[in-house]
Write a protein that holds these residues in place. Sequence first.
Motif, short mmCIF file in Angstrom:
data_model
loop_
_atom_site.label_atom_id
_atom_site.label_comp_id
_atom_site.label_asym_id
_atom_site.label_seq_id
_atom_site.Cartn_x
_atom_site.Cartn_y
_atom_site.Cartn_z
N LEU A 62 0.80 -1.22 0.00
CA LEU A 62 0.00 0.00 0.00
C LEU A 62 0.83 1.27 0.00
O LEU A 62 0.27 2.36 0.02
CB LEU A 62 -0.92 0.01 1.24
N MET A 63 2.15 1.17 -0.03
CA MET A 63 3.00 2.33 0.14
C MET A 63 2.68 3.46 -0.84
O MET A 63 2.63 4.62 -0.47
CB MET A 63 4.47 1.95 0.03
N ASP A 64 2.43 3.13 -2.10
CA ASP A 64 2.14 4.18 -3.09
C ASP A 64 0.83 4.89 -2.78
O ASP A 64 0.67 6.06 -3.08
CB ASP A 64 2.09 3.58 -4.49
N SER A 65 -0.12 4.17 -2.20
CA SER A 65 -1.42 4.77 -1.90
C SER A 65 -1.42 5.53 -0.57
O SER A 65 -2.21 6.43 -0.38
CB SER A 65 -2.49 3.69 -1.84
N LEU A 66 -0.54 5.15 0.35
CA LEU A 66 -0.58 5.73 1.68
C LEU A 66 0.10 7.08 1.77
O LEU A 66 -0.24 7.90 2.60
CB LEU A 66 0.06 4.77 2.69
N GLY A 67 1.09 7.34 0.96
CA GLY A 67 1.82 8.61 1.04
C GLY A 67 1.54 9.46 -0.17
O GLY A 67 0.79 9.10 -1.07
N GLY A 68 2.12 10.64 -0.18
CA GLY A 68 1.98 11.51 -1.34
C GLY A 68 0.63 12.19 -1.40
O GLY A 68 0.01 12.49 -0.39
N CYS A 69 0.12 12.42 -2.59
CA CYS A 69 -1.12 13.15 -2.80
C CYS A 69 -2.33 12.24 -2.87
O CYS A 69 -3.45 12.71 -3.00
CB CYS A 69 -1.03 13.97 -4.09
N ALA A 70 -2.13 10.95 -2.82
CA ALA A 70 -3.25 10.02 -2.92
C ALA A 70 -4.09 10.07 -1.66
O ALA A 70 -3.61 10.34 -0.57
CB ALA A 70 -2.74 8.60 -3.15
N SER A 71 -5.37 9.80 -1.82
CA SER A 71 -6.27 9.70 -0.68
C SER A 71 -6.50 8.24 -0.38
O SER A 71 -6.78 7.45 -1.28
CB SER A 71 -7.61 10.37 -0.98
N CYS A 72 -6.35 7.89 0.87
CA CYS A 72 -6.51 6.50 1.27
C CYS A 72 -7.25 6.48 2.61
O CYS A 72 -6.95 7.28 3.49
CB CYS A 72 -5.15 5.83 1.39
N ILE A 73 -8.19 5.60 2.73
CA ILE A 73 -8.93 5.46 3.99
C ILE A 73 -8.53 4.13 4.59
O ILE A 73 -8.55 3.09 3.92
CB ILE A 73 -10.45 5.50 3.74
N MET A 74 -8.15 4.16 5.86
CA MET A 74 -7.83 2.92 6.55
C MET A 74 -8.85 2.72 7.66
O MET A 74 -9.13 3.62 8.43
CB MET A 74 -6.43 2.99 7.16
N VAL A 75 -9.43 1.55 7.68
CA VAL A 75 -10.39 1.20 8.72
C VAL A 75 -9.69 0.22 9.64
O VAL A 75 -9.27 -0.85 9.22
CB VAL A 75 -11.66 0.56 8.11
N ALA A 76 -9.53 0.61 10.90
CA ALA A 76 -8.89 -0.25 11.89
C ALA A 76 -9.98 -0.83 12.78
O ALA A 76 -10.71 -0.10 13.44
CB ALA A 76 -7.90 0.56 12.72
N CYS A 77 -10.12 -2.12 12.74
CA CYS A 77 -11.14 -2.79 13.55
C CYS A 77 -10.59 -3.06 14.94
O CYS A 77 -9.61 -3.79 15.09
CB CYS A 77 -11.57 -4.09 12.90
N CYS A 78 -11.20 -2.47 15.94
CA CYS A 78 -10.75 -2.60 17.32
C CYS A 78 -11.85 -3.24 18.16
O CYS A 78 -13.03 -2.98 17.95
CB CYS A 78 -10.40 -1.23 17.90
N SER A 79 -11.44 -4.05 19.10
CA SER A 79 -12.39 -4.73 19.97
C SER A 79 -12.35 -4.10 21.36
O SER A 79 -11.27 -3.83 21.89
CB SER A 79 -12.05 -6.21 20.06
N PRO A 80 -13.50 -3.90 21.99
CA PRO A 80 -13.52 -3.37 23.35
C PRO A 80 -13.18 -4.43 24.40
O PRO A 80 -12.96 -4.11 25.56
CB PRO A 80 -14.95 -2.85 23.52
N SER A 81 -13.09 -5.67 23.97
CA SER A 81 -12.83 -6.75 24.90
C SER A 81 -11.37 -6.75 25.35
O SER A 81 -10.46 -6.53 24.55
CB SER A 81 -13.16 -8.09 24.25
N HIS A 82 -11.16 -7.02 26.64
CA HIS A 82 -9.78 -7.07 27.14
C HIS A 82 -9.03 -8.27 26.59
O HIS A 82 -7.81 -8.31 26.59
CB HIS A 82 -9.78 -7.07 28.68
N ARG A 83 -9.75 -9.29 26.11
CA ARG A 83 -9.11 -10.47 25.55
C ARG A 83 -8.32 -10.12 24.29
O ARG A 83 -7.34 -10.78 23.94
CB ARG A 83 -10.16 -11.52 25.21
N TYR A 84 -8.76 -9.09 23.57
CA TYR A 84 -8.11 -8.70 22.31
C TYR A 84 -7.37 -7.37 22.43
O TYR A 84 -7.12 -6.71 21.43
CB TYR A 84 -9.16 -8.62 21.20
N ALA A 85 -7.02 -7.01 23.65
CA ALA A 85 -6.37 -5.72 23.88
C ALA A 85 -5.04 -5.62 23.12
O ALA A 85 -4.75 -4.60 22.49
CB ALA A 85 -6.15 -5.48 25.36
N GLU A 86 -4.24 -6.67 23.16
CA GLU A 86 -2.93 -6.64 22.50
C GLU A 86 -3.09 -6.53 20.97
O GLU A 86 -2.40 -5.75 20.31
CB GLU A 86 -2.12 -7.88 22.86
N GLU A 87 -4.03 -7.29 20.42
CA GLU A 87 -4.26 -7.23 18.98
C GLU A 87 -4.81 -5.86 18.57
O GLU A 87 -4.43 -5.30 17.54
CB GLU A 87 -5.23 -8.33 18.55
#
Length: 110
Positions: free
Chosen positions: A20-45
């Motif tokens: 994704l390097m070409d899309s992440l930097g420069g003038c390109a627009s890129c949306i990243m969706v980070a899926c996060c869990s509220p559970s303490h079991r997945y805190a590290e992930e």
Amino acid sequence: NNNNNNSNNNKLGSKLTKLLMDSLGGCASCIMVACCSPSHRYAEETLNTLQYANRAANIQNRPVVQLDPHQRLILQLRQEIASLRAENQLLRAATPSSALASPSPFSGPR
């Protein structure tokens, strides 16, 4: 098992970043969706996901124009023609008008 999973995430993140390097930097627009869990079991992930998203957001690159050899040669020749025309104009401006009136042995018929 958790350490093995973390190692796989780092490898996946590295490969993903390279893809994704070409899309992440420069003038390109890129949306990243980070899926996060509220559970303490997945805190590290979740933390690893957020750290990766932060690193990806900070990627900066310099765009490079990639030309095939023929296009590069055409561009160089056009630049040389422009340079020679500018030099020709300077020489004509510096040459007295009487010298321009006499025919040159190298010029064709007028």
